[in-house]
Design an enzyme around this catalytic site. Structure first.
Site, PDB file in Angstrom:
ATOM      1  N   SER A 140       3.199   3.744  -3.862  1.00 42.07           N
ATOM      2  CA  SER A 140       3.053   3.514  -2.544  1.00 42.07           C
ATOM      3  C   SER A 140       3.400   2.005  -2.412  1.00 42.07           C
ATOM      4  CB  SER A 140       1.426   3.541  -2.275  1.00 42.07           C
ATOM      5  OG  SER A 140       1.017   2.643  -1.102  1.00 42.07           O
ATOM      6  N   TYR A 153      -7.063   0.126  -4.443  1.00 40.77           N
ATOM      7  CA  TYR A 153      -5.959   0.952  -4.443  1.00 40.77           C
ATOM      8  C   TYR A 153      -4.796   0.125  -4.847  1.00 40.77           C
ATOM      9  CZ  TYR A 153      -2.664   4.287  -2.285  1.00 40.77           C
ATOM     10  OH  TYR A 153      -1.684   5.280  -2.162  1.00 40.77           O
TER      11      TYR A 153
END
Length: 254
Positions: A140, A153
């Site tokens: 990501s 995250y």
């Protein structure tokens, strides 16, 4: 185009295949003639996908050692794979570090990092033996720069990115190419909903963004990377919508 791409059937295992980018990738590769082992926890969704596309459904939790061992055995008996595509992952919560939820952090590390590790470790002997194996990890843009409320995250995806980079160095001598795809804002059915736990909050993430990426957009890039001749290694591919110039800069036209 090489003989490998035109005459030899390609076979991939795709995780996270019950929804979002994983499902889109399984659909895309299957439509291109690949044999696809579709892996996720939800057997009902995998069975529906198999009925539509012909993928081989394999229900499993990739963070569980016994499930990973079973996957390796099943895939070996079915002829093996040349490509491993690690897409399973996700985010939970947007708490600042001062009030971080241990359970959310543990889940994110278990799914994004340990799950990817266990599956990759399990299939590496097969990919090495093939002679032209590929591992593609979906990380990501959260692995590139941190943001407020994203600590857990960010940390998980930074770790997965570091693991991917180390794997590339370690496996080059075995002719295993290692690709990293780093998507930015992708509007999928479940990602933001799972992270925020509220449909209206999840929809607000994409508020005013005319064209966020779709799962199919990312699947296109994944397919391009794994279909390239094997000597071509796309080390890392960052993909964002035009409206997202950076993690912190998103154009919203309300």
């Amino acid at each position: 185009m090489t003989l490998q791409n035109t005459q030899t059937p390609r076979t991939a295992l795709v995780t996270g295949a019950s929804t979002g980018i994983g499902e889109a990738t399984a659909r895309r590769l299957s439509a291109e003639g690949w044999k696809v082992f579709a892996v996720a926890r939800r057997a009902d969704r995998l069975e529906a996908l198999a009925q539509e596309t012909g993928v081989v459904p394999l229900a499993a939790d990739i963070s569980e050692d016994a499930d990973v061992a079973r996957l390796v055995t099943t895939v070996t008996e079915a002829g093996g794979i040349d490509t491993l595509i690690n897409i399973a992952g996700g985010a939970r919560g947007v708490d600042p570090i001062a009030t971080a939820n241990d359970a959310d952090w543990e889940w994110m590390f278990r799914v994004n990092v340990l799950g990817t590790l266990k599956l990759t470790r399990g299939f590496l002997p097969m990919l090495r033996a093939h002679g032209e194996g590929t591992v593609l990890n979906l990380t990501s843009t959260a692995a590139l720069s941190s943001y407020e409320g994203g600590g857990g995250y960010n940390a998980a995806k930074f770790a997965e990115r570091a693991m991917t980079q180390a794997l590339r160095l370690e496996e080059a001598e075995h002719n295993v190419r290692v690709v990293e795809v780093l998507p930015g804002m992708v509007k999928t059915e479940e990602f933001s909903l799972n992270r925020l736990g509220d449909a209206s909050k999840a929809e607000n993430v994409y508020r005013g963004v005319e064209k966020p990426l779709t799962a199919a957009d990312v699947a296109d890039v994944v397919a391009y990377a794994v279909n390239a001749p094997h000597h071509v290694n796309l080390d890392e591919i960052v993909i964002r919508p035009v409206a997202q110039a950076a993690n912190h800069k998103v154009i919203r036209r309300d």
